[in-house]
Design an enzyme around this catalytic site. Structure first.
Site, PDB file in Angstrom:
ATOM      1  N   ASP A   1      28.733 -24.217 -18.319  1.00 44.05           N
ATOM      2  CA  ASP A   1      27.494 -23.667 -17.789  1.00 44.05           C
ATOM      3  C   ASP A   1      26.925 -22.675 -18.820  1.00 44.05           C
ATOM      4  OD1 ASP A   1      25.338 -23.098 -16.187  1.00 44.05           O
ATOM      5  OD2 ASP A   1      26.497 -22.869 -14.358  1.00 44.05           O
TER       6      ASP A   1
ATOM      7  N   GLU B   1      19.990 -18.747  -7.729  1.00 46.80           N
ATOM      8  CA  GLU B   1      21.282 -18.206  -8.175  1.00 46.80           C
ATOM      9  C   GLU B   1      21.552 -16.795  -7.611  1.00 46.80           C
ATOM     10  OE1 GLU B   1      22.630 -19.316 -12.132  1.00 46.80           O
ATOM     11  OE2 GLU B   1      20.859 -20.541 -12.408  1.00 46.80           O
TER      12      GLU B   1
HETATM   13  C1  BGC Z   1      23.177 -22.807 -13.685  1.00 46.76           C
HETATM   14  C2  BGC Z   1      23.291 -24.301 -13.777  1.00 46.76           C
HETATM   15  C3  BGC Z   1      22.192 -24.858 -14.622  1.00 46.76           C
HETATM   16  C4  BGC Z   1      22.183 -24.173 -15.967  1.00 46.76           C
HETATM   17  C5  BGC Z   1      21.090 -24.649 -16.886  1.00 46.76           C
HETATM   18  C6  BGC Z   1      22.985 -22.167 -15.017  1.00 46.76           C
HETATM   19  O1  BGC Z   1      22.702 -20.814 -14.857  1.00 46.76           O
HETATM   20  O2  BGC Z   1      24.336 -22.293 -13.061  1.00 46.76           O
HETATM   21  O3  BGC Z   1      23.256 -24.869 -12.486  1.00 46.76           O
HETATM   22  O4  BGC Z   1      22.347 -26.245 -14.752  1.00 46.76           O
HETATM   23  O5  BGC Z   1      22.017 -22.794 -15.779  1.00 46.76           O
HETATM   24  O6  BGC Z   1      19.860 -24.209 -16.490  1.00 46.76           O
HETATM   25  C1  BGC Z   2      17.400 -19.851 -17.365  1.00 50.93           C
HETATM   26  C2  BGC Z   2      18.149 -20.688 -16.367  1.00 50.93           C
HETATM   27  C3  BGC Z   2      19.550 -20.271 -16.365  1.00 50.93           C
HETATM   28  C4  BGC Z   2      19.668 -18.784 -16.141  1.00 50.93           C
HETATM   29  C5  BGC Z   2      21.093 -18.342 -16.194  1.00 50.93           C
HETATM   30  C6  BGC Z   2      17.575 -18.386 -17.064  1.00 50.93           C
HETATM   31  O1  BGC Z   2      16.916 -17.605 -17.993  1.00 50.93           O
HETATM   32  O2  BGC Z   2      16.051 -20.180 -17.319  1.00 50.93           O
HETATM   33  O3  BGC Z   2      18.067 -22.037 -16.687  1.00 50.93           O
HETATM   34  O4  BGC Z   2      20.214 -20.971 -15.368  1.00 50.93           O
HETATM   35  O5  BGC Z   2      18.918 -18.064 -17.058  1.00 50.93           O
HETATM   36  O6  BGC Z   2      21.239 -16.971 -16.126  1.00 50.93           O
END
Ligand code: BGC
Ligand code: BGC
Length: 620
Positions: free
Chosen positions: A306, A506
């Site tokens: 991830d 998230e």
């Molecule tokens: C998320 C994932 C996601 C990745 C890419 C991460 O923060 O946990 O689900 O696929 O970012 O955006």
């Molecule tokens: C990104 C996401 C990612 C996240 C993780 C964001 O800045 O756009 O894709 O999942 O950071 O912290």
């Protein structure tokens, strides 16, 4: 409901007290057959031949996936032999329309094709409820709504549409499905989970894999990515990226089982989870990543990390690289570029030194690269590194929207219908619609829509809010009035109140209190006080604690986060289709009750609950 997990087998594992106990390992024989189908000899031998020609630099490059925002210079794809680029939730090209995306992705691809061995790039994106980053793409209900449909065939069709939209932007890899089993509604990612039961998640997750990839991985596939392995939905207090505390048999039964089903369906990639299991980060867990997934479960695809998740292992970046690659990670997702800490150039340099020092074996690197190349060969990327421009024109098409509308209809759960208020007649004199959510596409779609966190307002073109849908659906003589705050309700025969959660994604969505907001509760009370009949429609990524709002509504619909096709909600309100959704998790009665594993009292509604109209109306 058919269960994907009927053919259980067991293996011996140790529980937390060190005792040997039996735990289920599922569908192993089917698994063998399926992975054999997925990775037939042809792609393996092609991968082997290519691997033999590669230098260490070229191999390490394949193991690196860089976010497009971090790649200030696209030529770094060529310079570092990068195997993959992704666009995270906020990493869009400046003009976020489909044709620009295709051009954007193709530019990265052309860099990869200029390398010595011309190994094509695999571009990845979070297409988690439709192709949700792209303006004008159709947005489907989030997984929790798809869970309420309990309909694997529908999930598969929806993901096929998503796959076509993804390919229309030059992209061949979706970070989906999320097969988290969300046990605690406090978790901000609850809506990314099909529900609280591993059987339901396994069945729908496997259907999603088939929808994206097809029966096997080939030139028409979008590579699926089951995520996040494992235990993401089981963390203490529902904390995002937290700690899942349980013994191994429980972990397997609850959180690993859906991966077995996804592997059986042929999933070509799996994303490892940010969370820990009993205090240890999953990204460093060799037992689960290598012994269980790649060994016992015969996963033949590749494991991707991830977003900067290896950076949490410690104590320093070199050691993060060593631990994660030795644990079994095949590709690492890196959001940092030149000038930032833990960037892709540093990752590459560290891994090279680690191989020279004998801390990461050449065989481990070969295993990772072999897995990545096999997938690329199988997907026909070498022959067809470009996607079909004809698909670009189909993004957000009426046919695609029709499938999403059907998903919305099937996902609605009718929680209450006093005096059979629903379905409404289309020719009542006046319907008063109240609540900001009624006219806010951003709330209807939730997080992971255009922006990572989603946003309020008219987020994307082509969608229909519920207010617009109601206006379209009623008879010409019927008046539909609207006010966000429900000021004047006097002349209406029925009031439709639309309330719910504002978008989040998230960790930002973690909450310890899931009461309906005071504004929303007040609005419902005001509607009740008008002495009109009240229908409440709730948009939320999880069940909220309803308090008096339930009593104050004559009818109540949990509509989850339905996406762009508000007409699907109107179809059910007016009885063009009877509600058929069933709760994919219990609905808590209080804030003390938000985790299904620790609830002390009876839920407000049990999992599986959902009323209907007692008749089935022909579909539109
Ligand atoms: C998320 C994932 C996601 C990745 C890419 C991460 O923060 O946990 O689900 O696929 O970012 O955006
Ligand atoms: C990104 C996401 C990612 C996240 C993780 C964001 O800045 O756009 O894709 O999942 O950071 O912290």
């Amino acid at each position: 409901m058919r269960t994907a997990l009927s053919a259980r087998r067991t293996v011996l594992v140790r529980n937390t007290r060190g005792q040997a106990v039996r735990a289920p390992i599922l569908l192993l024989s089917l698994c063998f057959a399926c992975t054999a189908k997925l990775f037939a000899a042809d792609s393996s031998s092609e991968a082997e031949t290519l691997l033999a020609k590669m230098t260490l630099d070229e191999k390490i490059g394949q193991m690196v996936q860089v976010d497009s925002n971090a790649l200030k210079d696209k030529a770094d794809v060529k310079k570092f032999f990068l195997g993959s680029v992704l666009s995270g939730g906020g990493s869009d090209p400046p003009d976020n329309y489909p044709a620009t995306w295709k051009k954007f992705a193709d530019e990265f691809q052309s860099q990869a094709l200029q390398t010595r061995l011309k190994i094509p790039l695999l571009y990845g994106i979070d297409a988690v409820h439709g192709h949700n980053n792209i303006l004008g793409a159709v947005i489907f209900p989030h997984h929790i709504g798809m869970g309420a449909t309990q309909d694997a065939a529908l999930v598969e069709r929806a993901e096929r549409v998503t796959a076509e939209e993804v390919m229309g932007t030059g992209i061949r890899w979706a970070f989906a499905p999320c097969i988290a089993v969300a046990r605690d509604a406090r978790w901000g990612r609850s809506y990314e989970s099909y529900g609280s039961s591993p059987d339901l998640v396994a069945e729908l997750g496997a259907a999603a894999v088939r929808g994206l990839q097809g029966e096997s991985l080939d030139k028409n596939s979008v590579l699926a990515c089951a995520k996040h392995f494992a235990g993401d939905g089981g963390t203490l207090h529902g904390k995002d990226q937290g700690d899942t505390v349980c013994d191994e048999p429980t972990l397997r039964k609850m959180f690993v089982a859906p991966y077995d089903a996804a592997i059986t369906a042929g999933v070509g990639s799996i994303m490892v989870s940010f969370n820990s299991w009993n205090g240890h980060k999953m990204h460093g867990n060799k037992h689960l990543l290598t012994e269980v997934l790649k060994g016992e479960l015969r996963f033949q695809g590749f494991l991707v990390s991830d977003w900067a998740a290896i950076d949490q292992l410690g104590p320093d970046y070199k050691s993060d690289v060593e631990q994660s690659i030795n644990a079994g990670l095949d590709m690492v997702m890196i959001p940092n570029g030149p000038g930032e800490k833990n960037n892709y150039a540093q990752f590459i340099a560290h891994l090279k030194v680690l191989v020279a020092e004998g801390k990461v074996s050449p065989a481990r690197v070969d295993d990772a690269v072999r897995r990545i190349l096999r997938v690329k060969f199988r997907m026909g990327l070498f022959q067809n590194p470009w996607t079909d421009a004809a698909l670009t024109a189909k993004i957000g098409s009426p046919e695609h929207r029709e499938v999403a509308r059907e998903c919305v209809r099937e996902s609605l759960v009718l929680l209450k219908n006093s005096g059979r208020l629903l379905p409404l007649k289309k020719d009542v004199k006046r319907i008063a619609v109240v609540g900001r959510a009624a006219d806010d596409l951003g709330m209807q779609c939730g997080g992971w829509t255009i922006d990572w966190q989603g946003k309020l307002g008219n987020v994307t073109p082509g969608g229909t809010t519920l207010l617009a849908a109601l206006k379209k659906s009623v008879s010409p003589e019927t008046e539909v009035t609207y006010s966000a705050d429900g000021k004047d309700l006097k002349s209406a025969e029925v009031v439709i109140v639309v309330v719910g959660e504002k978008p989040y994604a998230e960790t930002q969505g973690d909450r310890s209190n899931l009461d309906l907001s005071t504004d929303d509760a007040r609005l419902i009370a005001r509607a009740r006080a008008s002495a009109k009949r009240v229908v409440t429609v709730l948009y939320s990524g999880r069940p909220l604690v309803l308090g008096t709002a339930l009593e104050q509504s004559d009818a109540f619909i949990a509509a989850w986060l339905p996406g762009t096709e508000g007409l699907g909600v109107a179809d059910v309100l007016f009885g063009d289709c009877a509600p058929r959704g069933k709760l994919p998790r219990p609905w808590p009665a209080s804030n003390g009750d938000l985790c299904v594993d620790h609830s002390s009292s009876k839920p407000q509604f049990a999992a599986g609950f959902g009323l209907t109209y007692g008749y089935r109306v022909s579909q539109k």
